[in-house]
Design a protein around this motif. Structure first.
Motif, mmCIF file in Angstrom:
data_model
loop_
_atom_site.group_PDB
_atom_site.id
_atom_site.type_symbol
_atom_site.label_atom_id
_atom_site.label_comp_id
_atom_site.label_asym_id
_atom_site.label_seq_id
_atom_site.Cartn_x
_atom_site.Cartn_y
_atom_site.Cartn_z
ATOM 1 N N CYS A 215 35.507 39.566 46.282
ATOM 2 C CA CYS A 215 35.808 38.661 45.164
ATOM 3 C C CYS A 215 36.009 37.245 45.687
ATOM 4 O O CYS A 215 36.793 37.039 46.616
ATOM 5 C CB CYS A 215 37.062 39.137 44.447
ATOM 6 N N PRO A 216 35.322 36.280 45.116
ATOM 7 C CA PRO A 216 35.467 34.899 45.598
ATOM 8 C C PRO A 216 36.829 34.307 45.259
ATOM 9 O O PRO A 216 37.197 33.270 45.799
ATOM 10 C CB PRO A 216 34.351 34.153 44.864
ATOM 11 N N LYS A 217 37.562 34.973 44.383
ATOM 12 C CA LYS A 217 38.857 34.414 43.998
ATOM 13 C C LYS A 217 39.994 35.010 44.840
ATOM 14 O O LYS A 217 40.793 34.281 45.410
ATOM 15 C CB LYS A 217 39.129 34.674 42.517
ATOM 16 N N CYS A 218 40.070 36.327 44.908
ATOM 17 C CA CYS A 218 41.213 36.925 45.601
ATOM 18 C C CYS A 218 40.832 37.542 46.935
ATOM 19 O O CYS A 218 41.686 37.925 47.725
ATOM 20 C CB CYS A 218 41.920 37.960 44.720
ATOM 21 N N GLY A 219 39.551 37.644 47.227
ATOM 22 C CA GLY A 219 39.146 38.239 48.499
ATOM 23 C C GLY A 219 38.011 37.472 49.135
ATOM 24 O O GLY A 219 36.889 37.959 49.194
ATOM 25 N N PRO A 220 38.271 36.239 49.577
ATOM 26 C CA PRO A 220 37.188 35.404 50.114
ATOM 27 C C PRO A 220 36.517 36.065 51.306
ATOM 28 O O PRO A 220 37.169 36.696 52.142
ATOM 29 C CB PRO A 220 37.890 34.110 50.497
ATOM 30 N N PRO A 221 35.205 35.926 51.393
ATOM 31 C CA PRO A 221 34.400 36.694 52.338
ATOM 32 C C PRO A 221 34.410 36.166 53.772
ATOM 33 O O PRO A 221 34.100 36.894 54.695
ATOM 34 C CB PRO A 221 33.002 36.587 51.756
ATOM 35 N N GLY B 165 45.561 40.154 47.822
ATOM 36 C CA GLY B 165 44.178 39.982 47.395
ATOM 37 C C GLY B 165 43.240 40.799 48.248
ATOM 38 O O GLY B 165 43.246 40.722 49.461
ATOM 39 N N LYS B 166 42.423 41.600 47.631
ATOM 40 C CA LYS B 166 41.539 42.458 48.386
ATOM 41 C C LYS B 166 40.422 42.964 47.501
ATOM 42 O O LYS B 166 39.910 44.051 47.690
ATOM 43 C CB LYS B 166 42.327 43.651 48.938
ATOM 44 N N GLU C 64 41.693 38.785 38.029
ATOM 45 C CA GLU C 64 41.026 38.602 36.737
ATOM 46 C C GLU C 64 39.652 37.930 36.845
ATOM 47 O O GLU C 64 39.043 37.619 35.830
ATOM 48 C CB GLU C 64 41.927 37.813 35.778
ATOM 49 N N PHE C 65 39.156 37.728 38.062
ATOM 50 C CA PHE C 65 37.841 37.087 38.222
ATOM 51 C C PHE C 65 36.747 37.899 37.535
ATOM 52 O O PHE C 65 36.681 39.126 37.649
ATOM 53 C CB PHE C 65 37.496 36.918 39.708
#
Lengths: 450, 450
Positions: free
Chosen positions: B243-249, B258-259, B227-228
């Protein structure tokens, strides 16, 4: 609704800056709050009353074929210049944008409704048309001191009708008059219809719907035997004169039973009708094709009912020394259910000493579960709501005296008391009556719903 | 309602001065009429849609414990000076009375609601309180050109909550967020919640409820897996970033499943929440007694939903090349009943050539009694209404093609056709679907009511 959670609290004393009964009572009972002279906030109880009046008016306007629209409150200057109102109407609020565009704030909507409707009218076959709105209006009043009776900002129903001829307007006025009388009857009021001058709108005669009240701003002369009524300002008669309609003064033959004489009284205007003639069609040069194939300007009528003013008039008419007595049609709730607590609740309340005490309210919640074998307050509360009634439930832990005083002040039509003494029943009475009955919840529901 | 009597007529062509789909369609279909840039009149169809949206919002605000009030639109200058808004807010309309009193026209109500509520709050036990109103507001916009999306005068729900602590505001924000998502879901919209800067209200983070639409005024970045969502204006990321919430880089452990990566889109703001902190309590020096017995300023929240803007956003989201496709919850009517006439009715219509022809309409009335053995239009009209459905009945004597075009343009969810060919049945289809069914009136009612 639980009274402990209601965002409106009663005040012990009337506000010192209010002069009229409606403002004193409505503020004290928590219906409205004064922001400044002529502008009030409506609290949750007040919103409920306002919306009930609005809905009665809407139903009768729909029933007579009016169609609901909503027009802007910001009006372009050009429209008000076209009718001359920009310079001639002293209560017109004017406003300038940061880019120097000028607007008027709507105080009546002929300037907007005429182009709106006439752009959709080609021939006489498209007429008559009647549109109305229930909306807020503004008047730059020099003095605004009668509570909801004369506001700088007020809620109003305004209808506008468009006709191919004066005859059709006259016919439609008859229909509108009946609809208006029905509105006031449903609200528990008896309105008298007077003739008055047309004010700034028109040089024609206008009709005013007046309710007798000491807080009124007009004097009327009305016949005690027939429906004749006239605004004293333009009357050719004076008090105690024979009625010019049913009791002519010069020895002429009186109509059968006619014997009226005139009484003078203070009254408040709750509605009006203006015969606008062809002024607005001409001002905007907006015409239709008539039966002879010629361009013709429409004959227009304007019909107002002040919704917020009616709330004030109802408060003026229906109160006693203890508080308000709302007619059922506009009451914020059907039933005010009072739970009278145990001695400990009373003690807690007495200790706190105020109706708005949050500590007492907390105690009330702790006491929510009552002695077994009796109906609990929340059961009765739920049963009444399940029967389709709206209920304000006073479950606060304040003294019985405080609850009675608040109930009288708020003025809900039925009061129902539940206490250790009433057992499985409730003690009910109408606001303003001393006739108390001990009945079961289902008997009470039958009394109200039938 | 009989369509021949409806005071709203469809236009063949979109108005030339409108740029957005919502304005073009709503004007063409007879929902609104433009008075000037940023100010529209709502025609009978438009009033029905606006009131439906209003009622959905009201129900959800009531369900979460909000209490409805109505505050004035004219505000005293002093209140706006107390908060600094008089000088700092460029969209604030200012107005002067004929006695040189100065007012602001409400564009938000912190200046009125703070004194209103805090005058009734003594201690922390009186908190939290949440009041809301559904009312008109004004903004002195330099440009107002997106139809109902950005008005100088607009209809809005604004709620204000008062808390003893930041924690309690945070808790309440969670409740309000769910209520907001439910409102948008009921209206057929999927809203994304973004963080944005607080604008002129606050230096704290605010939350915006955004609906994806090409007519939107904002760019958002949202995750395709969680939902980010963030307003692109303040985002640290760019499109296609993880995504910084579910897919940190940075090779960190990803949450299970999370992807996500970020997608950029145009969106329109339909609601917002501002964490106002203690600003307004401090500005007015209005405090309550906290748990330690000390004077404390309330933490306040402000929660907006644009009602007229939502009508515009719905028109943007739900239309095709033929017209509008209202979600059922906000449609002006449940059913559009079309009576396709005999050849003579068609001939009369063709002769007239326009949908708004009064002559054709007169012919339609003459044709109201149809062939025996078939259901008559007025019977079906009455049966549908008796089943609790709201019906727009097109009994005009215009061509079938014109009726179909108008039905598509107006966009009522169900179209029902009665013609000599359908006999005792009606041919029904959903707007936007090609799936046509021949059913009895009672079967149709079952389809809709179940």
């Amino acid at each position: 609704m639980l009274q402990s959670r209601l965002f409106s609290k009663t005040l012990r004393d009337a506000p010192k800056d209010e002069e009229t009964a409606n403002a004193k009572l409505l503020v004290r009972a928590g219906y409205v709050d004064k922001l400044m002279a002529g502008a009030y906030s409506y609290m949750p109880l007040g919103v409920r009353v306002l919306k009930k009046i609005e809905q009665v008016v809407r139903e009768e306007m729909d029933a007579m074929g009016g169609q609901e629209v909503l027009m802007p409150m910001l009006h372009p200057k050009a429209n008000w210049q076209a009718t001359g109102g920009w310079d001639s109407i002293d209560v017109l609020f004017k406003i300038k944008s940061r880019t120097e565009k000028e607007y008027a704030l709507g105080q009546s909507e002929e300037e907007v409704v005429t182009p709106l409707v006439m752009s959709r009218i080609q021939t006489y076959k498209d007429l008559p048309v009647a549109v109305y709105q229930i909306h807020w209006k503004f008047r730059d009043e020099l003095r605004a001191k009668s509570g909801l009776l004369r506001g700088r900002e007020f809620f109003m129903k305004d209808m506008y009708s468009f006709h191919e001829s004066q005859e059709d307007f006259d016919r439609f006025y008859g229909v509108a008059k009946q609809a208006y009388l029905k509105v006031f009857e449903r609200l528990g009021l008896v309105a008298k219809v007077t003739e008055a001058s047309g004010g700034s709108f028109s040089e024609k005669i206008s009709y005013e719907f007046m309710v007798l009240t000491d807080a009124g701003e007009d004097d009327i002369l009305y016949c005690d035997a027939c429906e004749f009524c006239v605004n004293a300002e333009i009357a050719k008669q004076k008090e105690k004169d024979a009625c010019p309609k049913c009791g002519p003064p010069n020895g002429e033959a009186r109509p059968k039973g006619g014997k009226g004489s005139l009484t003078k009284a203070r009254a408040s205007e709750v509605g009006n009708v203006f015969d606008l003639g062809q002024k607005y069609g001409k001002d905007f040069d907006l015409a239709f094709m008539d039966r002879e194939g010629k361009r013709q300007y429409p004959v227009m009528g304007c019909y107002g009912i002040g919704i917020s003013r009616l709330m004030g008039v109802l408060a003026e008419k229906f109160h006693d020394e203890s508080g308000l007595l709302w007619p059922h049609a506009v009451a914020p709730f059907d039933v005010h259910l009072l739970r009278l607590g145990s001695t400990s609740a009373k003690a807690a309340a007495d200790e706190q000493g105020t109706s708005s005490s949050p500590k007492a309210s907390t105690v009330a919640k702790a006491l929510a579960d009552e002695t077994e074998g009796h109906s609990t307050g929340s059961e009765v509360y739920q049963d009444l709501q399940a029967a389709g009634l709206t209920v304000l439930y006073d479950e606060r832990a304040v003294s019985a005296g405080q609850k009675f005083a608040d109930a009288d002040l708020i003025g809900i039509p039925w009061r129902a008391i539940l206490s250790p003494k009433t057992g499985d029943k409730i003690e009910v009475k109408r606001r303003g009556s001393d006739d108390v009955k001990l009945v079961s919840v289902s008997e009470f529901v039958k009394m109200l719903v039938s």
